[in-house]
Design an enzyme around this catalytic site. Structure first.
Site, PDB file in Angstrom:
ATOM      1  N   CYS A 105       0.826  -1.206   0.000  1.00 50.88           N
ATOM      2  CA  CYS A 105       0.000   0.000   0.000  1.00 50.88           C
ATOM      3  C   CYS A 105       0.863   1.260   0.000  1.00 50.88           C
ATOM      4  O   CYS A 105       1.439   1.630  -1.012  1.00 50.88           O
ATOM      5  CB  CYS A 105      -0.975  -0.051   1.172  1.00 50.88           C
ATOM      6  SG  CYS A 105      -2.363   1.100   1.054  1.00 50.88           S
ATOM      7  N   HIS A 199      -3.034  -5.454   0.927  1.00 49.52           N
ATOM      8  CA  HIS A 199      -2.352  -5.776   2.180  1.00 49.52           C
ATOM      9  C   HIS A 199      -2.313  -7.289   2.421  1.00 49.52           C
ATOM     10  O   HIS A 199      -3.116  -7.806   3.206  1.00 49.52           O
ATOM     11  CB  HIS A 199      -3.062  -5.101   3.354  1.00 49.52           C
ATOM     12  CG  HIS A 199      -2.819  -3.639   3.478  1.00 49.52           C
ATOM     13  ND1 HIS A 199      -1.686  -3.104   4.068  1.00 49.52           N
ATOM     14  CD2 HIS A 199      -3.569  -2.581   3.081  1.00 49.52           C
ATOM     15  CE1 HIS A 199      -1.757  -1.787   4.042  1.00 49.52           C
ATOM     16  NE2 HIS A 199      -2.889  -1.438   3.449  1.00 49.52           N
ATOM     17  N   GLU A 201      -0.405  -8.785   4.259  1.00 48.87           N
ATOM     18  CA  GLU A 201      -0.019  -8.991   5.656  1.00 48.87           C
ATOM     19  C   GLU A 201      -1.196  -8.873   6.613  1.00 48.87           C
ATOM     20  O   GLU A 201      -1.098  -9.287   7.770  1.00 48.87           O
ATOM     21  CB  GLU A 201       1.080  -7.993   6.063  1.00 48.87           C
ATOM     22  CG  GLU A 201       0.617  -6.577   6.337  1.00 48.87           C
ATOM     23  CD  GLU A 201       0.407  -5.719   5.106  1.00 48.87           C
ATOM     24  OE1 GLU A 201       0.268  -4.490   5.257  1.00 48.87           O
ATOM     25  OE2 GLU A 201       0.380  -6.268   3.980  1.00 48.87           O
TER      26      GLU A 201
END
Length: 287
Positions: A105, A199, A201
């Site tokens: 991002c 994202h 993660e």
């Protein structure tokens, strides 16, 4: 020998504290946890370039890491405040160090601007919750960062800004109807950066924690009709995170295994470690 990572937190001190209060960890701490979940003995240092006077690595320090990872952020890069300029300067130094780097991002946006690209607000508005139908470009079909991903997939996401002008040596690997640059490789000053606008993660629990602090935004921008609807959405995400077998919630929100399965959701980070960090460590004589 354990792999050494530098995780660069994109948030200011206040935003870091707010995220820790909502989720229990800062963005950088949770990112480090993901890395260590993939590579059990990895050592992760954390840097806070938004903090004035922060003790940031010099050129030799950056070169000493096996991989560098940039987190998301609440900032808008076109504001060019000192907190932002320090991050752009650090990313230029990361390129020059030739240490393998990856970002999610904001991380992609910083890497693009540091290589003379541009980032502006998306004219289509915010992409929030789940980014849908992220589709590989022709260049992305055989790229190792997306190895294991289907031709089109969904991923956690929350961003208003996007890369609007590509750096000179940039290969777009995936996009969707909201953001044409969802994944890219950028080469600059001998360095190679892999990044995504989404994202990988983020667990659904972390995404829920972020959105629970932004229910007003969800209503104001038309994603939910009422605050109660926004709260119910974040509660569903949190419940699905706690119990991924909740077929009713997965069906209601159109969430599949590319998001629910942690190994599949974090595929790009795993591929970065395998194909860039480990191979570069060997090439640099560190194996």
């Amino acid at each position: 020998m354990a792999l050494r990572f530098l995780v660069v937190e994109g948030n200011t001190r206040g935003a870091r504290q707010a995220h820790r209060q909502a989720y229990g960890r800062t963005l950088s701490e949770s990112y480090a946890e993901v890395i260590q979940g993939i590579e059990g003995d990895a050592v992760c240092d954390i840097a806070f370039p938004t903090d004035e006077g922060a003790n940031l690595p010099d050129a030799a320090g950056l070169e000493s890491y096996d991989g560098i990872v940039l987190t998301g952020s609440h900032l808008n890069i076109y504001d060019r405040t000192p907190e932002i300029v320090r991050q752009i300067d650090l990313m230029r130094a990361v390129y020059a160090s030739r240490t393998p780097s990856f970002g999610s991002c904001w991380g992609l946006q910083v890497a693009a601007v540091a290589a003379d690209g541009d980032v502006q607000p998306n004219p289509l508005g915010r992409e929030v919750g789940i980014a849908r139908k992220i589709t590989r470009t022709e260049s992305g079909q055989g790229h190792p960062m997306l190895e294991g991903r289907p031709a089109a997939f969904d991923a956690p996401a929350i961003h208003l800004d996007m890369v609007t002008a590509l750096p000179g040596d940039c290969t777009v690997l995936a996009g969707n109807a909201v953001s044409p640059v969802q994944a890219a490789e950028i080469r600059q000053d001998g360095g190679v950066f892999w990044g995504v606008q989404y994202h990988p993660e983020f667990s659904l629990g972390e995404l829920a924690a972020i959105l629970s602090r932004r229910t007003d935004m969800l209503v104001r921008e038309g994603f939910c009709r009422t605050t109660a609807d926004a709260i119910a959405y974040t509660e569903d995400l949190a419940a699905l995170d706690r119990d991924p077998s909740r077929f009713d919630l997965a069906w209601r929100h159109g969430v599949d295994a590319e998001v629910l399965d942690p190994r599949r959701r974090t595929r790009e980070i795993r591929n970065f470690i395998e194909h860039r960090v480990k191979s570069a460590k060997s090439a640099r004589g560190r194996a």
